[in-house]
Motif scaffolding. Structure first.
Motif, PDB file in Angstrom:
ATOM      1  N   SER A 152     -23.692   4.280  74.542  1.00  0.00           N
ATOM      2  CA  SER A 152     -23.872   3.959  73.129  1.00  0.00           C
ATOM      3  C   SER A 152     -23.527   2.499  72.861  1.00  0.00           C
ATOM      4  N   LEU A 153     -24.146   1.963  71.827  1.00  0.00           N
ATOM      5  CA  LEU A 153     -23.953   0.560  71.421  1.00  0.00           C
ATOM      6  C   LEU A 153     -23.215   0.519  70.097  1.00  0.00           C
ATOM      7  N   LYS A 154     -22.134  -0.229  70.053  1.00  0.00           N
ATOM      8  CA  LYS A 154     -21.389  -0.410  68.820  1.00  0.00           C
ATOM      9  C   LYS A 154     -21.576  -1.834  68.327  1.00  0.00           C
ATOM     10  N   ILE A 155     -21.979  -1.960  67.073  1.00  0.00           N
ATOM     11  CA  ILE A 155     -22.136  -3.264  66.442  1.00  0.00           C
ATOM     12  C   ILE A 155     -21.058  -3.383  65.370  1.00  0.00           C
ATOM     13  N   SER A 156     -20.180  -4.333  65.545  1.00  0.00           N
ATOM     14  CA  SER A 156     -19.093  -4.551  64.592  1.00  0.00           C
ATOM     15  C   SER A 156     -19.462  -5.668  63.627  1.00  0.00           C
ATOM     16  N   ASP A 157     -18.871  -5.608  62.417  1.00  0.00           N
ATOM     17  CA  ASP A 157     -19.110  -6.670  61.435  1.00  0.00           C
ATOM     18  C   ASP A 157     -20.616  -6.943  61.302  1.00  0.00           C
ATOM     19  N   SER A 158     -21.363  -5.905  61.009  1.00  0.00           N
ATOM     20  CA  SER A 158     -22.820  -6.011  60.977  1.00  0.00           C
ATOM     21  C   SER A 158     -23.303  -7.121  60.054  1.00  0.00           C
ATOM     22  N   ARG A 216     -37.771  -1.542  87.708  1.00  0.00           N
ATOM     23  CA  ARG A 216     -38.541  -1.246  86.522  1.00  0.00           C
ATOM     24  C   ARG A 216     -37.609  -0.672  85.474  1.00  0.00           C
ATOM     25  N   LEU A 217     -37.906  -1.014  84.233  1.00  0.00           N
ATOM     26  CA  LEU A 217     -37.099  -0.531  83.127  1.00  0.00           C
ATOM     27  C   LEU A 217     -37.741   0.705  82.515  1.00  0.00           C
ATOM     28  N   THR A 218     -36.906   1.688  82.200  1.00  0.00           N
ATOM     29  CA  THR A 218     -37.345   2.861  81.452  1.00  0.00           C
ATOM     30  C   THR A 218     -36.674   2.788  80.089  1.00  0.00           C
ATOM     31  N   PHE A 219     -37.484   2.774  79.047  1.00  0.00           N
ATOM     32  CA  PHE A 219     -36.976   2.586  77.688  1.00  0.00           C
ATOM     33  C   PHE A 219     -36.924   3.903  76.928  1.00  0.00           C
ATOM     34  N   GLY A 220     -35.979   3.964  75.982  1.00  0.00           N
ATOM     35  CA  GLY A 220     -35.995   5.028  75.004  1.00  0.00           C
ATOM     36  C   GLY A 220     -37.005   4.712  73.911  1.00  0.00           C
ATOM     37  N   GLU A 221     -37.086   5.623  72.935  1.00  0.00           N
ATOM     38  CA  GLU A 221     -38.069   5.475  71.872  1.00  0.00           C
ATOM     39  C   GLU A 221     -37.622   4.524  70.769  1.00  0.00           C
ATOM     40  N   GLY A 222     -36.362   4.130  70.794  1.00  0.00           N
ATOM     41  CA  GLY A 222     -35.890   3.145  69.837  1.00  0.00           C
ATOM     42  C   GLY A 222     -35.177   3.727  68.639  1.00  0.00           C
ATOM     43  N   THR A 223     -34.289   2.925  68.063  1.00  0.00           N
ATOM     44  CA  THR A 223     -33.597   3.242  66.809  1.00  0.00           C
ATOM     45  C   THR A 223     -33.793   2.075  65.853  1.00  0.00           C
ATOM     46  N   GLN A 224     -34.369   2.355  64.705  1.00  0.00           N
ATOM     47  CA  GLN A 224     -34.579   1.312  63.693  1.00  0.00           C
ATOM     48  C   GLN A 224     -33.300   1.147  62.874  1.00  0.00           C
ATOM     49  N   SER A 268     -28.680   3.252  59.273  1.00  0.00           N
ATOM     50  CA  SER A 268     -28.416   2.174  58.321  1.00  0.00           C
ATOM     51  C   SER A 268     -26.927   1.908  58.266  1.00  0.00           C
ATOM     52  N   VAL A 269     -26.588   0.685  57.914  1.00  0.00           N
ATOM     53  CA  VAL A 269     -25.183   0.280  57.862  1.00  0.00           C
ATOM     54  C   VAL A 269     -25.024  -0.766  56.762  1.00  0.00           C
ATOM     55  N   GLN A 270     -23.883  -0.781  56.154  1.00  0.00           N
ATOM     56  CA  GLN A 270     -23.581  -1.808  55.169  1.00  0.00           C
ATOM     57  C   GLN A 270     -23.144  -3.077  55.896  1.00  0.00           C
ATOM     58  N   GLU A 271     -23.527  -4.193  55.328  1.00  0.00           N
ATOM     59  CA  GLU A 271     -23.121  -5.472  55.880  1.00  0.00           C
ATOM     60  C   GLU A 271     -21.606  -5.493  56.057  1.00  0.00           C
ATOM     61  N   ALA A 272     -21.165  -6.049  57.203  1.00  0.00           N
ATOM     62  CA  ALA A 272     -19.749  -6.198  57.567  1.00  0.00           C
ATOM     63  C   ALA A 272     -19.123  -4.912  58.119  1.00  0.00           C
ATOM     64  N   GLU A 273     -19.852  -3.813  58.079  1.00  0.00           N
ATOM     65  CA  GLU A 273     -19.293  -2.587  58.633  1.00  0.00           C
ATOM     66  C   GLU A 273     -19.759  -2.377  60.078  1.00  0.00           C
ATOM     67  N   THR A 274     -19.305  -1.271  60.653  1.00  0.00           N
ATOM     68  CA  THR A 274     -19.576  -0.972  62.065  1.00  0.00           C
ATOM     69  C   THR A 274     -20.550   0.192  62.181  1.00  0.00           C
ATOM     70  N   VAL A 275     -21.426   0.087  63.150  1.00  0.00           N
ATOM     71  CA  VAL A 275     -22.396   1.168  63.387  1.00  0.00           C
ATOM     72  C   VAL A 275     -22.498   1.407  64.886  1.00  0.00           C
ATOM     73  N   THR A 276     -22.747   2.662  65.248  1.00  0.00           N
ATOM     74  CA  THR A 276     -22.903   3.032  66.660  1.00  0.00           C
ATOM     75  C   THR A 276     -24.258   3.684  66.879  1.00  0.00           C
ATOM     76  N   LEU A 277     -24.987   3.163  67.842  1.00  0.00           N
ATOM     77  CA  LEU A 277     -26.303   3.704  68.209  1.00  0.00           C
ATOM     78  C   LEU A 277     -26.157   4.491  69.510  1.00  0.00           C
ATOM     79  N   SER A 278     -26.730   5.689  69.527  1.00  0.00           N
ATOM     80  CA  SER A 278     -26.555   6.588  70.671  1.00  0.00           C
ATOM     81  C   SER A 278     -27.680   6.460  71.687  1.00  0.00           C
ATOM     82  N   CYS A 279     -27.340   6.720  72.931  1.00  0.00           N
ATOM     83  CA  CYS A 279     -28.331   6.721  74.012  1.00  0.00           C
ATOM     84  C   CYS A 279     -27.831   7.617  75.126  1.00  0.00           C
ATOM     85  N   THR A 280     -28.669   8.500  75.585  1.00  0.00           N
ATOM     86  CA  THR A 280     -28.364   9.279  76.787  1.00  0.00           C
ATOM     87  C   THR A 280     -29.499   9.080  77.770  1.00  0.00           C
ATOM     88  N   TYR A 281     -29.206   9.264  79.039  1.00  0.00           N
ATOM     89  CA  TYR A 281     -30.214   8.996  80.057  1.00  0.00           C
ATOM     90  C   TYR A 281     -30.052   9.998  81.188  1.00  0.00           C
TER      91      TYR A 281
END
Lengths: 115, 113
Positions: B76-82, B100-108, B12-25
């Motif tokens: 990892s994915l960084k979302i700025s100014d959410s 073919r794409l291999t997907f992770g399980e997802g981050t809500q 979760s993130v507050q509006e206008a803030e930054t969040v980073t979602l992790s991924c390893t493969y």
């Protein structure tokens, strides 16, 4: 410029019936991919097709599932004698070629419910 | 076999803030692509950003950027100014020579006003 069109959006089938899912790729895209998404999971690859050819079906269950992409018309994913475990969202994606530089364009999916 | 791991089922993130979602493969291939897709409640899979493994420069698309660490196999994915519209399920994916794409399980991701 319509995107990838999938229909129906929702499909309900009784156990033992057949399900047919349709996918029309984006204009100019000749490569089609089908993925399945079980509840609370990521998408899993099923099959990769080009016009009139199956390129990779390694993710497809060996029985009851088949896919085609004819010269004319949409790609069809067919599930015979459906069971409860087939309930999932089925996504189609298309690309203009393999190893698409621009990624893959996905449809909105068909949610199959087996009752 | 390719595997993709997203270790954060929910963020979760507050509006206008930054969040980073992790991924390893994990992959044995040297030439591959990496993607982040967004899936809002409409279920549509929307491409957010992609990265070619041979490029050292991190990809950027407006408020979205990645931190690609090839040796560590991290993407990892960084979302700025959410924004509220960023709320969705985010999937990390790899694509290798088999097209073919291999997907992770997802981050809500939840964005709080």
């Amino acid at each position: 410029n319509a995107g990838v069109m999938q229909n129906p959006r929702h499909l309900v089938r009784r156990r033992g019936q057949e399900a047919r899912l349709r996918c029309s790729p984006m204009k100019g895209h000749s490569h089609v991919y089908w993925y399945r998404q079980l509840p609370e999971e990521g998408l899993k690859f099923m099959v990769y097709l080009q016009k009139e050819n199956i390129i990779d079906e390694s993710g497809m269950p060996k029985e009851r599932f088949s896919a085609e992409f004819p010269k004319e018309g949409p790609s069809i994913l067919r599930i015979q004698q459906v069971v409860r475990g087939d309930s999932a969202a089925y996504f189609c994606a298309s690309s203009p070629g393999d190893r698409s530089f621009y990624g893959y364009t996905f449809g909105s999916g068909t949610r199959l419910t087996v009752v | 076999a390719q595997t993709v791991t997203q270790s954060q089922p929910e963020m979760s993130v507050q509006e206008a803030e930054t969040v980073t979602l992790s991924c390893t493969y994990d992959t044995s291939e040297s030439d591959y692509y990496l993607f982040w897709y967004k899936q809002p409640p409409s279920r549509q899979m929307i491409l957010v950003i992609r990265q070619e493994a041979y490029k050292q420069q991190n990809a950027t698309e407006n408020r979205f950027s990645v931190n690609f660490q090839k040796a560590a196999k991290s993407f990892s994915l960084k979302i700025s100014d959410s924004q509220l519209g960023d709320a969705a399920m985010y999937f990390c994916a790899t694509e290798t020579s088999g097209s073919r794409l291999t997907f992770g399980e997802g981050t809500q991701l939840t964005v709080n006003p």
